[in-house]
Each structure stands twice: as C-alpha cells, then as structure tokens.
Design an enzyme around this catalytic site. Structure first.
Site, PDB file in Angstrom:
ATOM      1  N   SER A 153       0.860  -1.190   0.000  1.00 19.21           N
ATOM      2  CA  SER A 153       0.000   0.000   0.000  1.00 19.21           C
ATOM      3  C   SER A 153       0.890   1.232   0.000  1.00 19.21           C
ATOM      4  O   SER A 153       2.031   1.189   0.478  1.00 19.21           O
ATOM      5  CB  SER A 153      -0.868   0.006   1.258  1.00 19.21           C
ATOM      6  OG  SER A 153      -1.451   1.279   1.470  1.00 19.21           O
ATOM      7  N   TYR A 166      -2.134  -0.591  10.365  1.00 25.82           N
ATOM      8  CA  TYR A 166      -2.281  -1.001   8.954  1.00 25.82           C
ATOM      9  C   TYR A 166      -1.010  -0.652   8.174  1.00 25.82           C
ATOM     10  O   TYR A 166      -0.458  -1.488   7.448  1.00 25.82           O
ATOM     11  CB  TYR A 166      -3.491  -0.302   8.336  1.00 25.82           C
ATOM     12  CG  TYR A 166      -3.664  -0.571   6.862  1.00 25.82           C
ATOM     13  CD1 TYR A 166      -4.111  -1.808   6.403  1.00 25.82           C
ATOM     14  CD2 TYR A 166      -3.388   0.414   5.899  1.00 25.82           C
ATOM     15  CE1 TYR A 166      -4.277  -2.062   5.041  1.00 25.82           C
ATOM     16  CE2 TYR A 166      -3.553   0.177   4.540  1.00 25.82           C
ATOM     17  CZ  TYR A 166      -3.996  -1.064   4.119  1.00 25.82           C
ATOM     18  OH  TYR A 166      -4.146  -1.317   2.775  1.00 25.82           O
TER      19      TYR A 166
END
Ligand code: NDP
Length: 259
Positions: A153, A166
């Site tokens: 990501s 995350y």
C-alpha cells in the site's frame, strides 16, 4: 510443462493464483489475468462470490478454479496449494492480495483490530508465500520465469493519521518483498510489491472508526479514487514484461491524491 514464456502481453500457459479474489482488486485482477490467457485459481472465504467469478471467467473462455480458504489457516492454505498443483500444475504467478484495513486512534486500544490486521496482512500473506514458493521456484526453473506480486500500500511509504498498525503491516510487506527478491531473483522468480493509493473497493466498508471514515469519504470531493481494474492492469503488466525485466516496487496513486 516446459512452455517458455514469450515477451508479449499474453499470459498463455501461465498458472496464476490470486488471494482475496472475492471482491475489489483481487476479483478484478483474476478476471484480467484470465483474459490475458492465464489459468487462474481464486482464493477467499466467500464461496458464492468465488463461484460467480469462476462462472464469469469460464463464460469468457477462460480457465478458473475456486478455492474457499481462510488464508490465516496455515494448513488450509497448504491444502489449497496442493490442489492447484494437482489440477492446474505449479503456480508461476502469485498475486498475494488478501488484506484488511482498520484504522483507529491508537489510544482507543483496539487490540482486536490490531490483531486482525496482523493476522491477515502479515501471517496470512506469509502462509501463502510458504505454501506457494516451492511451486514458483519449480515453475521458474522449468518455464524460465515466475512472479510473486505482493499487494502492499502507499501506506507503507506515507503517514496517514490513525492508520499506524495497517501502515506498519504494509511496511512489512514492502520490506519483505525487497528481501525475497534478493533471494528468489537469482532463481528467476521476479518479486514485486505494489503500493496503491486509495482504490474504491469493499476495504473502506470494514472501517469502524468515524474519523477515518469521514476522512476517506471527504477525500472523494477532491480525488478521483483508483478503480480495481487500474490495479488489475498493473498486475497484468508486471507479469507480462520481458523475462529480464522486474519491477520491484510499483507506487500507483490517484492523480489528485497528494500523499
Ligand atoms: P476488499 O475488501 O474488496 O478485498 C479484500 C479481499 O480479501 C476479499 O476478497 C476478502 O474476501 C479477502 N479476505 C479477507 N480476509 C480473508 C481471509 N482471512 N482469508 C482469505 N481471504 C480474505 O479490498 P481491496 O480489494 O481493496 O483489498 C485488496 C488488497 O489491496 C488488500 O491487501 C489491501 O490492503 C490492498 N490495498 C487496498 C487499497 C484500497 O484503497 N482499496 C489501497 C492499497 C492497498 P473474503 O471476505 O471472501 O474472504
């Protein structure tokens, strides 16, 4: 199988595995890889969604098999890998994509959500790597190349408020990928980490934190979010490059997302 893979956009003769294929980026990628000619094994927990996907791929002339599996279950992932090998042959393209994003202020102490992200984004990803690496290495030796593409990501690089856990799981994915590339590149396994910015999928629907939801929703006013097929095309591009070309890290952002 001894097919040498040619340097074209075609993935004919390839055996692809896509995790998290029941929605979003994984679903779009499985369909796209199949449209380029790969046989595709699709993994996720929702059997009905996988069955629909397989039916669509077959209707369009492709080859696909569904494997209902929770990738946090090490033994179940190994069983799935054995089935792929038995029914399609050794996998030579793994899109390691299943993941979950649960931002929340750290002081809320959402240890349950921290654990879910660590279990799936790190342990689940490792289960899949463990089960499929032998196939990738064998396939690369036989066919000239294999691809391990991990979905990281932009959060692996950038700082987003309340996304600490995350982002840290995704930093793991990017850093792991660099190291695996060093080990597996000499064996003709190309390792890539892709790092997308915001993509419109079900990912955002699992967020329980109101602040993070408001931030994500608000961003739609100024940013045209990426769509799953934008990432799918990137995955297909990486896998269809000439054998000598490896894209280790691909940062892919909505044009108007600043960071
Ligand atoms: P989705 O929520 O649409 O997809 C997540 C997929 O993971 C689903 O298919 C889900 O299927 C699967 N999954 C979840 N838990 C498990 C499990 N335990 N075992 C097997 N499969 C599981 O979101 P995206 O498509 O957006 O997410 C895909 C990846 O992309 C994630 O790793 C995410 O972090 C990454 N990413 C997403 C971005 C975005 O903005 N959307 C940006 C950057 C990266 P099921 O519930 O059926 O098991």
């Amino acid at each position: 199988m001894t097919t040498k893979i040619s340097a074209t956009d075609s993935l004919d003769g390839r055996v692809a595995v896509v995790t998290g294929a029941s929605s979003g980026i994984g679903e779009a990628s499985a369909e796209h890889l199949a449209s380029l000619g790969a046989k595709v094994a699709v993994l996720a927990r929702r059997a009905d969604r996988l069955d629909d996907l397989v039916a669509r791929i077959r209707k369009n002339g492709g080859t696909a098999m569904a494997l209902t599996v929770d990738v946090t279950d090490t033994a179940a992932v190994q069983t799935a890998a054995d089935r792929v090998q038995a029914e399609l042959g050794d996998a030579d393209l793994l899109f390691n994509n299943a993941g979950v994003m649960l931002p929340a202020p750290i002081e809320e102490l959402r240890a349950d959500q921290w654990q879910r992200q660590i279990d799936l984004n790190i342990s689940g990803l490792m289960n899949v790597i463990g089960a499929f690496t032998p196939q990738l290495v064998r396939a690369a030796a036989e066919r000239g190349v294999a691809d391990l593409i991990n979905n990281s990501s932009s959060a692996a690089q950038n700082l987003y408020p309340t996304f600490a856990v995350y982002a840290a799981t995704k930093a793991f994915v990017t850093h792991l990928s660099k190291h695996l590339r060093m080990e597996l590149g000499p064996k003709k396994v190309r390792v890539s980490a892709i790092e997308p910015g915001i993509v419109g999928t079900e990912l955002q629907s699992h967020v329980t934190d109101e602040g993070a939801t408001a931030w994500l929703e608000g961003s739609k006013e100024t940013i045209d979010w990426l769509q799953p097929h934008d990432i799918a095309r990137t995955v297909g591009f990486i896998a269809s490059l000439p054998l000598r070309v490896n894209l280790p890290q691909v940062f892919i952002m909505p044009t108007a997302q600043p960071s």
